[in-house]
Design an enzyme around this catalytic site. Structure first.
Site, PDB file in Angstrom:
ATOM      1  N   ASP A  11       0.130   2.597 -20.997  1.00  0.00           N
ATOM      2  CA  ASP A  11       0.234   2.288 -22.490  1.00  0.00           C
ATOM      3  C   ASP A  11      -0.688   3.180 -22.912  1.00  0.00           C
ATOM      4  O   ASP A  11      -1.392   4.021 -22.462  1.00  0.00           O
ATOM      5  CB  ASP A  11      -0.007   0.948 -22.739  1.00  0.00           C
ATOM      6  CG  ASP A  11      -1.322   0.098 -22.375  1.00  0.00           C
ATOM      7  OD1 ASP A  11      -2.242   0.912 -21.922  1.00  0.00           O
ATOM      8  OD2 ASP A  11      -1.411  -1.031 -22.664  1.00  0.00           O
ATOM      9  N   CYS A  68      -3.347   0.312 -18.209  1.00  0.00           N
ATOM     10  CA  CYS A  68      -3.391  -0.282 -19.330  1.00  0.00           C
ATOM     11  C   CYS A  68      -4.720  -0.682 -19.501  1.00  0.00           C
ATOM     12  O   CYS A  68      -5.629  -0.265 -18.683  1.00  0.00           O
ATOM     13  CB  CYS A  68      -2.439  -1.612 -19.558  1.00  0.00           C
ATOM     14  SG  CYS A  68      -2.853  -2.997 -18.718  1.00  0.00           S
ATOM     15  N   THR A  70      -6.683  -3.613 -19.293  1.00  0.00           N
ATOM     16  CA  THR A  70      -7.265  -4.322 -18.219  1.00  0.00           C
ATOM     17  C   THR A  70      -6.380  -4.133 -16.805  1.00  0.00           C
ATOM     18  O   THR A  70      -7.010  -4.374 -15.768  1.00  0.00           O
ATOM     19  CB  THR A  70      -7.256  -5.941 -18.528  1.00  0.00           C
ATOM     20  OG1 THR A  70      -6.044  -6.267 -18.542  1.00  0.00           O
ATOM     21  CG2 THR A  70      -8.131  -6.065 -19.729  1.00  0.00           C
ATOM     22  N   HIS A 101      -2.473  -4.098   4.095  1.00  0.00           N
ATOM     23  CA  HIS A 101      -1.729  -5.601   4.287  1.00  0.00           C
ATOM     24  C   HIS A 101      -0.793  -5.696   3.451  1.00  0.00           C
ATOM     25  O   HIS A 101       0.089  -6.723   3.870  1.00  0.00           O
ATOM     26  CB  HIS A 101      -2.996  -6.513   4.015  1.00  0.00           C
ATOM     27  CG  HIS A 101      -4.065  -6.239   5.145  1.00  0.00           C
ATOM     28  ND1 HIS A 101      -5.212  -7.256   5.072  1.00  0.00           N
ATOM     29  CD2 HIS A 101      -4.443  -5.433   5.885  1.00  0.00           C
ATOM     30  CE1 HIS A 101      -6.121  -6.919   5.932  1.00  0.00           C
ATOM     31  NE2 HIS A 101      -5.290  -6.029   6.479  1.00  0.00           N
ATOM     32  N   HIS A 136       1.532  -8.214   9.235  1.00  0.00           N
ATOM     33  CA  HIS A 136       1.803  -8.180   7.717  1.00  0.00           C
ATOM     34  C   HIS A 136       3.237  -7.698   7.235  1.00  0.00           C
ATOM     35  O   HIS A 136       3.517  -8.219   6.294  1.00  0.00           O
ATOM     36  CB  HIS A 136       0.728  -6.822   7.178  1.00  0.00           C
ATOM     37  CG  HIS A 136      -0.600  -7.043   7.659  1.00  0.00           C
ATOM     38  ND1 HIS A 136      -1.165  -7.964   7.009  1.00  0.00           N
ATOM     39  CD2 HIS A 136      -1.404  -6.378   8.396  1.00  0.00           C
ATOM     40  CE1 HIS A 136      -2.654  -7.883   7.719  1.00  0.00           C
ATOM     41  NE2 HIS A 136      -2.613  -6.892   8.336  1.00  0.00           N
TER      42      HIS A 136
END
Length: 154
Positions: A11, A68, A70, A101, A136
């Site tokens: 963004d 973005c 955060t 993982h 995994h």
């Protein structure tokens, strides 16, 4: 699926960091599919996550990077798509383990919480680390709906 193409999307808050990461990817000899943002004008992160998810679903790239402010919103938006395993990473260890993982196919980062040096390190770990498989794999299968029985965790 182009094994040498990484799709990028951000963004407006992630625009500058996305451009920094684009250079890192190109320096490694990989191709970049840059979906934007292409400037600092306001753009909604769910739209960018959806565009990246479509590019991966269409086979135009093998991995993706989302940015973005955060990393939180764009990773939530990306993970709404069943074929996406987006990992919000803040350091090399989380980026490496997301691949080892969780077989993460999308790296999400926040431009307001990471500097360019740490973001670069995360990207390099994400690109260089293979999925371990083994124990995994069944967990990753559950993420995509491949194994949904409660008994399948034995």
């Amino acid at each position: 699926m182009p094994e040498n193409t990484v799709v990028l999307a951000a963004d407006h808050a992630g625009y500058e960091l996305k451009n920094t990461l684009k250079v890192v990817i190109e320096e490694r000899g990989l191709k970049v599919l840059d979906l934007g943002a292409h400037n600092g004008d306001s753009i909604d992160y769910p739209d960018m996550a959806a565009a990246l998810a479509k590019a991966l679903a269409d086979g135009r790239a093998y991995r993706g990077v989302l940015v973005c402010g955060t990393g939180i919103g764009i990773s939530i938006a990306a993970n709404r798509h069943l074929h996406i395993r987006a990992a919000l990473c803040h350091d090399v260890t989380t980026a490496r383990l997301a691949r080892q993982h969780n077989d993460a196919n999308v790296l999400a980062m926040g431009s307001r919480v990471l500097g360019p040096s740490v973001a670069r390190d995360c990207l390099e770990a994400f690109l260089d680390t293979p999925f371990e498989g083994g124990r995994h794999q069944r967990r990753v299968d559950k993420l995509s709906g491949a194994a949904t029985s409660p008994d399948s965790n034995r």
